[in-house]
Design a protein around this motif. Structure first.
Motif, PDB file in Angstrom:
ATOM      1  N   LYS A  68       0.756  -1.203  -0.082  1.00 26.74           N
ATOM      2  CA  LYS A  68      -0.110  -0.258   0.021  1.00 26.74           C
ATOM      3  C   LYS A  68       1.000   1.219  -0.026  1.00 26.74           C
ATOM      4  CE  LYS A  68      -3.899  -2.123   0.731  1.00 26.74           C
ATOM      5  NZ  LYS A  68      -5.137  -2.075  -0.091  1.00 26.74           N
ATOM      6  N   THR A  69       2.226   1.275   0.433  1.00 24.62           N
ATOM      7  CA  THR A  69       3.114   2.436   0.491  1.00 24.62           C
ATOM      8  C   THR A  69       3.427   2.702  -0.843  1.00 24.62           C
ATOM      9  OG1 THR A  69       5.003   1.023   0.519  1.00 24.62           O
ATOM     10  CG2 THR A  69       3.744   1.700   2.897  1.00 24.62           C
ATOM     11  N   GLU A  70       3.240   2.045  -1.924  1.00 22.82           N
ATOM     12  CA  GLU A  70       3.524   2.155  -3.261  1.00 22.82           C
ATOM     13  C   GLU A  70       2.364   3.033  -3.991  1.00 22.82           C
ATOM     14  OE1 GLU A  70       2.232  -1.222  -2.219  1.00 22.82           O
ATOM     15  OE2 GLU A  70       4.042  -1.801  -2.688  1.00 22.82           O
ATOM     16  N   ILE A  71       1.303   3.108  -3.552  1.00 20.66           N
ATOM     17  CA  ILE A  71       0.054   3.731  -4.229  1.00 20.66           C
ATOM     18  C   ILE A  71       0.443   5.316  -4.633  1.00 20.66           C
ATOM     19  CG2 ILE A  71      -2.273   4.571  -3.731  1.00 20.66           C
ATOM     20  CD1 ILE A  71      -2.786   1.684  -2.300  1.00 20.66           C
ATOM     21  N   PRO A  72       1.114   6.235  -3.575  1.00 18.65           N
ATOM     22  CA  PRO A  72       1.336   7.582  -4.023  1.00 18.65           C
ATOM     23  C   PRO A  72       2.198   7.651  -4.996  1.00 18.65           C
ATOM     24  CG  PRO A  72       1.525   7.086  -1.585  1.00 18.65           C
ATOM     25  CD  PRO A  72       1.207   5.838  -2.096  1.00 18.65           C
ATOM     26  N   LEU A  73       3.196   6.311  -5.259  1.00 19.35           N
ATOM     27  CA  LEU A  73       4.123   6.355  -6.500  1.00 19.35           C
ATOM     28  C   LEU A  73       3.577   6.096  -7.602  1.00 19.35           C
ATOM     29  CD1 LEU A  73       7.038   4.625  -4.510  1.00 19.35           C
ATOM     30  CD2 LEU A  73       6.854   7.032  -5.055  1.00 19.35           C
ATOM     31  N   ILE A  74       2.583   5.039  -7.428  1.00 13.36           N
ATOM     32  CA  ILE A  74       1.877   4.596  -8.690  1.00 13.36           C
ATOM     33  C   ILE A  74       0.997   5.554  -9.143  1.00 13.36           C
ATOM     34  CG2 ILE A  74      -0.124   3.154  -9.578  1.00 13.36           C
ATOM     35  CD1 ILE A  74       1.092   1.029  -7.617  1.00 13.36           C
ATOM     36  N   ASN A  75       0.324   6.453  -8.355  1.00  8.59           N
ATOM     37  CA  ASN A  75      -0.563   7.758  -8.788  1.00  8.59           C
ATOM     38  C   ASN A  75       0.527   8.976  -9.508  1.00  8.59           C
ATOM     39  OD1 ASN A  75      -2.831   6.697  -7.387  1.00  8.59           O
ATOM     40  ND2 ASN A  75      -2.608   7.844  -5.729  1.00  8.59           N
ATOM     41  N   ALA A  76       1.614   8.976  -8.830  1.00  3.19           N
ATOM     42  CA  ALA A  76       2.526  10.040  -9.567  1.00  3.19           C
ATOM     43  C   ALA A  76       3.036   9.476 -10.917  1.00  3.19           C
ATOM     44  CB  ALA A  76       3.662  10.187  -8.684  1.00  3.19           C
ATOM     45  N   ALA A  77       3.101   8.167 -10.995  1.00  4.69           N
ATOM     46  CA  ALA A  77       3.739   7.526 -12.364  1.00  4.69           C
ATOM     47  C   ALA A  77       2.821   7.743 -13.459  1.00  4.69           C
ATOM     48  CB  ALA A  77       4.304   6.175 -12.192  1.00  4.69           C
ATOM     49  N   LEU A  78       1.475   7.505 -12.837  1.00  4.46           N
ATOM     50  CA  LEU A  78       0.315   7.436 -13.827  1.00  4.46           C
ATOM     51  C   LEU A  78       0.006   8.908 -14.398  1.00  4.46           C
ATOM     52  CD1 LEU A  78      -2.336   5.158 -12.046  1.00  4.46           C
ATOM     53  CD2 LEU A  78      -1.018   4.780 -14.427  1.00  4.46           C
ATOM     54  N   ARG A  79       0.503   9.813 -13.891  1.00  7.48           N
ATOM     55  CA  ARG A  79       0.429  11.116 -14.317  1.00  7.48           C
ATOM     56  C   ARG A  79       1.348  11.507 -15.379  1.00  7.48           C
ATOM     57  NH1 ARG A  79      -3.737  12.081 -10.894  1.00  7.48           N
ATOM     58  NH2 ARG A  79      -3.858  12.724  -8.796  1.00  7.48           N
ATOM     59  N   LEU A  80       2.298  10.742 -15.481  1.00  3.38           N
ATOM     60  CA  LEU A  80       3.535  11.000 -16.729  1.00  3.38           C
ATOM     61  C   LEU A  80       2.963  10.117 -17.755  1.00  3.38           C
ATOM     62  CD1 LEU A  80       6.484  10.453 -14.206  1.00  3.38           C
ATOM     63  CD2 LEU A  80       5.552  12.526 -14.901  1.00  3.38           C
TER      64      LEU A  80
END
Length: 168
Positions: free
Chosen positions: A1-13
């Protein structure tokens, strides 16, 4: 679950692989959906709404929303109706949600049938109607029969176009 903010950020690229059905963001959408479930829906809707995203990304976001939450069918159909047709090699995944819910198709038949006016969607819409007929449910059969003229309205033009394309 800690990777969710990283995934969110990566999806915006944006990525070069966004034109591939197995590209980075398609995989990230799958991962986000698996980890974050319904909480990922706002971001998925944002990805769909961004017309700068490729059709592949927009399609994955669209279909993932309705897969995660069956209460999103109205949003899903409105999104298909109100937006320019997606440009994909295949529309199977785009229309799978409707194939899986012929009762919804029946209830919103006029809206679904109107998608036939978007040429890339025509075959998929006719496929849905075929599924309704194959189900042999009397209510679906009556609905198809009642709308027969609307259903076949483009048939001759499509055939003429097919023959014209293949005569050369």
């Amino acid at each position: 679950k800690t990777e969710i903010p990283l995934i969110n950020a990566a999806l915006r690229l944006k990525y070069a692989a966004d034109t591939l059905t197995n590209g980075v963001r398609v995989k990230l959408i799958k991962e986000l959906s698996a980890l974050h479930k319904e909480k990922s829906i706002p971001l998925l809707k944002e990805l769909f709404a961004d017309v700068k995203n490729t059709s592949i990304i927009r399609n994955k976001a669209l279909t993932e929303v309705v897969r995660l939450d069956s209460n999103q069918y109205d949003w899903y159909l409105k999104s298909l109706t109100d937006n320019k047709a997606l440009e994909l090699e295949s529309y199977w995944s785009t229309f799978r949600a409707l194939t899986d819910s012929l009762a919804y198709v029946s209830k919103h038949f006029d809206q679904v049938l109107a998608l036939k006016n978007k040429e890339p969607y025509r075959s998929s819409v006719l496929g849905l109607i075929s599924e309704m007929v194959s189900s042999e449910k009397p209510a679906y059969l009556a609905q198809v029969k009642q709308n027969k003229d609307k259903i076949i309205a483009q048939a001759m033009l499509d055939l003429d176009g097919y023959f014209k394309d293949n005569d050369n």
